[in-house]
Design a protein around this motif. Structure first.
Motif, PDB file in Angstrom:
ATOM      1  N   LEU A  53      35.758  42.917 -26.303  1.00 32.06           N
ATOM      2  CA  LEU A  53      35.834  42.247 -27.595  1.00 32.06           C
ATOM      3  C   LEU A  53      34.517  42.274 -28.365  1.00 32.06           C
ATOM      4  O   LEU A  53      34.370  41.569 -29.355  1.00 32.06           O
ATOM      5  N   VAL A  54      33.570  43.077 -27.895  1.00 34.30           N
ATOM      6  CA  VAL A  54      32.306  43.209 -28.623  1.00 34.30           C
ATOM      7  C   VAL A  54      32.554  44.075 -29.852  1.00 34.30           C
ATOM      8  O   VAL A  54      32.935  45.247 -29.714  1.00 34.30           O
ATOM      9  N   PRO A  55      32.389  43.535 -31.071  1.00 32.54           N
ATOM     10  CA  PRO A  55      32.726  44.271 -32.285  1.00 32.54           C
ATOM     11  C   PRO A  55      32.073  45.647 -32.339  1.00 32.54           C
ATOM     12  O   PRO A  55      30.884  45.801 -32.040  1.00 32.54           O
ATOM     13  N   VAL A  56      32.849  46.647 -32.699  1.00 31.99           N
ATOM     14  CA  VAL A  56      32.441  48.042 -32.881  1.00 31.99           C
ATOM     15  C   VAL A  56      31.998  48.681 -31.558  1.00 31.99           C
ATOM     16  O   VAL A  56      32.478  49.763 -31.194  1.00 31.99           O
ATOM     17  N   LEU A  57      31.083  48.048 -30.837  1.00 27.59           N
ATOM     18  CA  LEU A  57      30.529  48.637 -29.618  1.00 27.59           C
ATOM     19  C   LEU A  57      31.592  48.844 -28.540  1.00 27.59           C
ATOM     20  O   LEU A  57      31.568  49.844 -27.819  1.00 27.59           O
ATOM     21  N   SER A  58      32.523  47.900 -28.415  1.00 30.24           N
ATOM     22  CA  SER A  58      33.593  48.053 -27.421  1.00 30.24           C
ATOM     23  C   SER A  58      34.449  49.268 -27.743  1.00 30.24           C
ATOM     24  O   SER A  58      34.834  50.036 -26.849  1.00 30.24           O
ATOM     25  N   TYR A  59      34.723  49.451 -29.015  1.00 29.91           N
ATOM     26  CA  TYR A  59      35.520  50.612 -29.444  1.00 29.91           C
ATOM     27  C   TYR A  59      34.786  51.910 -29.113  1.00 29.91           C
ATOM     28  O   TYR A  59      35.371  52.855 -28.574  1.00 29.91           O
ATOM     29  N   LEU A  60      33.493  51.957 -29.407  1.00 26.92           N
ATOM     30  CA  LEU A  60      32.702  53.167 -29.173  1.00 26.92           C
ATOM     31  C   LEU A  60      32.528  53.438 -27.682  1.00 26.92           C
ATOM     32  O   LEU A  60      32.582  54.594 -27.232  1.00 26.92           O
ATOM     33  N   SER A  61      32.337  52.379 -26.893  1.00 23.66           N
ATOM     34  CA  SER A  61      32.073  52.550 -25.454  1.00 23.66           C
ATOM     35  C   SER A  61      33.278  53.086 -24.699  1.00 23.66           C
ATOM     36  O   SER A  61      33.134  53.726 -23.653  1.00 23.66           O
ATOM     37  N   THR A  62      34.483  52.832 -25.213  1.00 19.42           N
ATOM     38  CA  THR A  62      35.701  53.312 -24.540  1.00 19.42           C
ATOM     39  C   THR A  62      36.262  54.573 -25.189  1.00 19.42           C
ATOM     40  O   THR A  62      37.325  55.051 -24.786  1.00 19.42           O
ATOM     41  N   GLY A  63      35.543  55.084 -26.177  1.00 19.58           N
ATOM     42  CA  GLY A  63      36.030  56.285 -26.857  1.00 19.58           C
ATOM     43  C   GLY A  63      37.272  56.036 -27.675  1.00 19.58           C
ATOM     44  O   GLY A  63      38.084  56.953 -27.884  1.00 19.58           O
ATOM     45  N   GLY A  64      37.444  54.787 -28.140  1.00 15.27           N
ATOM     46  CA  GLY A  64      38.599  54.465 -28.963  1.00 15.27           C
ATOM     47  C   GLY A  64      39.893  54.369 -28.172  1.00 15.27           C
ATOM     48  O   GLY A  64      40.977  54.603 -28.712  1.00 15.27           O
ATOM     49  N   LYS A  65      39.773  54.009 -26.885  1.00 15.15           N
ATOM     50  CA  LYS A  65      40.963  53.888 -26.044  1.00 15.15           C
ATOM     51  C   LYS A  65      40.957  52.549 -25.298  1.00 15.15           C
ATOM     52  O   LYS A  65      39.906  51.945 -25.118  1.00 15.15           O
ATOM     53  N   CYS A  66      42.139  52.128 -24.882  1.00 11.39           N
ATOM     54  CA  CYS A  66      42.240  50.916 -24.072  1.00 11.39           C
ATOM     55  C   CYS A  66      41.581  51.170 -22.723  1.00 11.39           C
ATOM     56  O   CYS A  66      41.837  52.197 -22.074  1.00 11.39           O
ATOM     57  N   ARG A  67      40.758  50.233 -22.274  1.00 13.12           N
ATOM     58  CA  ARG A  67      40.044  50.377 -21.005  1.00 13.12           C
ATOM     59  C   ARG A  67      40.997  50.359 -19.805  1.00 13.12           C
ATOM     60  O   ARG A  67      40.666  50.865 -18.718  1.00 13.12           O
ATOM     61  N   TYR A  68      42.207  49.806 -19.994  1.00 13.09           N
ATOM     62  CA  TYR A  68      43.101  49.582 -18.866  1.00 13.09           C
ATOM     63  C   TYR A  68      44.251  50.589 -18.775  1.00 13.09           C
ATOM     64  O   TYR A  68      44.672  50.934 -17.667  1.00 13.09           O
ATOM     65  N   CYS A  69      44.751  51.034 -19.925  1.00 12.78           N
ATOM     66  CA  CYS A  69      45.871  51.983 -19.876  1.00 12.78           C
ATOM     67  C   CYS A  69      45.549  53.329 -20.521  1.00 12.78           C
ATOM     68  O   CYS A  69      46.337  54.270 -20.419  1.00 12.78           O
ATOM     69  N   GLY A  70      44.407  53.410 -21.186  1.00 10.95           N
ATOM     70  CA  GLY A  70      44.008  54.672 -21.792  1.00 10.95           C
ATOM     71  C   GLY A  70      44.673  54.992 -23.114  1.00 10.95           C
ATOM     72  O   GLY A  70      44.441  56.056 -23.695  1.00 10.95           O
ATOM     73  N   GLN A  71      45.495  54.057 -23.622  1.00  9.60           N
ATOM     74  CA  GLN A  71      46.177  54.287 -24.897  1.00  9.60           C
ATOM     75  C   GLN A  71      45.165  54.253 -26.045  1.00  9.60           C
ATOM     76  O   GLN A  71      44.253  53.445 -26.061  1.00  9.60           O
ATOM     77  N   LYS A  72      45.341  55.160 -26.995  1.00  9.74           N
ATOM     78  CA  LYS A  72      44.431  55.240 -28.135  1.00  9.74           C
ATOM     79  C   LYS A  72      44.499  53.966 -28.969  1.00  9.74           C
ATOM     80  O   LYS A  72      45.579  53.440 -29.226  1.00  9.74           O
ATOM     81  N   VAL A  73      43.341  53.476 -29.371  1.00 13.44           N
ATOM     82  CA  VAL A  73      43.233  52.284 -30.214  1.00 13.44           C
ATOM     83  C   VAL A  73      42.864  52.728 -31.627  1.00 13.44           C
ATOM     84  O   VAL A  73      41.993  53.584 -31.813  1.00 13.44           O
ATOM     85  N   SER A  74      43.528  52.162 -32.622  1.00 17.35           N
ATOM     86  CA  SER A  74      43.272  52.549 -34.005  1.00 17.35           C
ATOM     87  C   SER A  74      41.804  52.312 -34.373  1.00 17.35           C
ATOM     88  O   SER A  74      41.230  51.261 -34.072  1.00 17.35           O
ATOM     89  N   SER A  75      41.214  53.287 -35.047  1.00 13.29           N
ATOM     90  CA  SER A  75      39.825  53.170 -35.491  1.00 13.29           C
ATOM     91  C   SER A  75      39.677  52.108 -36.575  1.00 13.29           C
ATOM     92  O   SER A  75      38.564  51.693 -36.893  1.00 13.29           O
ATOM     93  N   ARG A  76      40.794  51.660 -37.125  1.00 11.84           N
ATOM     94  CA  ARG A  76      40.723  50.671 -38.197  1.00 11.84           C
ATOM     95  C   ARG A  76      40.175  49.333 -37.714  1.00 11.84           C
ATOM     96  O   ARG A  76      39.576  48.589 -38.487  1.00 11.84           O
ATOM     97  N   TYR A  77      40.368  49.023 -36.446  1.00 15.35           N
ATOM     98  CA  TYR A  77      39.818  47.774 -35.911  1.00 15.35           C
ATOM     99  C   TYR A  77      38.297  47.757 -36.065  1.00 15.35           C
ATOM    100  O   TYR A  77      37.716  46.780 -36.534  1.00 15.35           O
ATOM    101  N   ALA A  78      37.672  48.863 -35.674  1.00 10.09           N
ATOM    102  CA  ALA A  78      36.211  48.960 -35.808  1.00 10.09           C
ATOM    103  C   ALA A  78      35.808  49.024 -37.275  1.00 10.09           C
ATOM    104  O   ALA A  78      34.778  48.472 -37.672  1.00 10.09           O
ATOM    105  N   LEU A  79      36.642  49.683 -38.104  1.00  3.91           N
ATOM    106  CA  LEU A  79      36.350  49.793 -39.535  1.00  3.91           C
ATOM    107  C   LEU A  79      36.321  48.423 -40.199  1.00  3.91           C
ATOM    108  O   LEU A  79      35.416  48.112 -40.988  1.00  3.91           O
ATOM    109  N   VAL A  80      37.315  47.584 -39.887  1.00  3.45           N
ATOM    110  CA  VAL A  80      37.382  46.240 -40.467  1.00  3.45           C
ATOM    111  C   VAL A  80      36.174  45.416 -40.029  1.00  3.45           C
ATOM    112  O   VAL A  80      35.572  44.700 -40.833  1.00  3.45           O
ATOM    113  N   GLU A  81      35.813  45.525 -38.764  1.00  2.00           N
ATOM    114  CA  GLU A  81      34.641  44.792 -38.257  1.00  2.00           C
ATOM    115  C   GLU A  81      33.372  45.231 -38.968  1.00  2.00           C
ATOM    116  O   GLU A  81      32.575  44.393 -39.424  1.00  2.00           O
TER     117      GLU A  81
END
Length: 260
Positions: A53-81
């Motif tokens: 839940l660390v803004p932007v950094l969590s998204y970048l550290s996982t390569g834009g994927k869920c840490r647990y299932c590997g599903q791609k996470v929308s880049s918009r979450y980091a964009l809004v932050e």
């Protein structure tokens, strides 16, 4: 050095608020609680831990994927932050440590939330508009950032004026031109910014919308795609409102100089 630390602190607050706004953007249109259940992956439902839940950094550290299932996470979450953080920092640069900074930061948070909800669902939830009105009313009673008379005039002439104009246009063309949520948003903007700021935002939103329309027409021609007949207007109002916050006085003064 101390000032730089304060700016980094403001940026961090903006990033954290942006993370919260992501929750609001997703849950409010679905009539879900913004506090329960805790944040989780939309795909595998795994509860997110602090490191997720660390803004932007969590998204970048996982390569834009869920840490647990590997599903791609929308880049918009980091964009809004990131967008919220930058806007908070810009407000702070303009107004410093002041009541204005708090006032306009909350207003921008409302605009960011409305923008992405409107893009996703073509709606502007009344509960967000009501919150905006109540916040502005209470804040201005306590701190007099905008005189209540100016807020009321802004609400009536911006919201009411647009309602009359759009009603006449729709009567002539026999179809809906603007949603009720957009008209109510104009009223809330007028309440936040006062009469001058509200009316300026109406004018600027037309230019912002026209610029966007021109870009979309050119893009559609190049790609050979058909234009969508439905375009959310809330984002144009939000962009115009933000322009009014940062440059409204300069624009109005320059206009008065030209006609003077």
């Amino acid at each position: 050095m101390e000032y730089i630390i304060i700016k980094l602190y403001v940026l961090l607050i903006g990033l954290i608020i942006g993370s919260f706004l992501n929750v609001c953007i997703y849950r409010i249109p679905n009539n879900e609680s913004i506090s329960m259940p805790p944040s989780h992956c939309m795909s595998c439902k795994s509860r997110l831990r602090w490191r997720d839940l660390v803004p932007v950094l969590s998204y970048l550290s996982t390569g834009g994927k869920c840490r647990y299932c590997g599903q791609k996470v929308s880049s918009r979450y980091a964009l809004v932050e990131l967008m919220t953080g930058v806007l908070f920092l810009a407000v702070f640069d303009l107004y410093g440590i002041s009541i204005k900074t708090v006032y306009y930061s909350v207003f921008i948070s409302i605009l960011v939330t409305i923008t992405f909800i409107d893009i996703d669902h073509y709606i502007i939830p009344d509960k967000i508009l009501i919150f905006g009105l109540l916040f502005s009313l209470i804040f201005n009673i306590l701190f007099k950032e905008v005189k209540i008379k100016q807020s009321i005039l802004g609400l009536i002439l911006s919201g009411g004026g647009m309602w009359i104009i759009i009603s006449i246009i729709e009567l002539i063309v026999k179809k809906e031109c603007m949603g009720g949520g957009d008209i109510k948003l104009f009223g809330v903007v007028g309440f936040f910014l006062g009469l001058k700021g509200g009316l300026l935002t109406i004018i600027l939103s037309i230019y912002v919308g026209a610029f966007y329309g021109l870009i979309i027409i050119i893009y559609s021609k190049i790609k050979g795609k058909e234009l969508s007949s439905v375009i959310p207007y809330g984002p144009f109002i939000s962009v115009a409102s933000i322009i009014s916050i940062f440059f409204g006085d300069s624009i109005i003064n320059y206009y008065l100089y030209l006609i003077g």
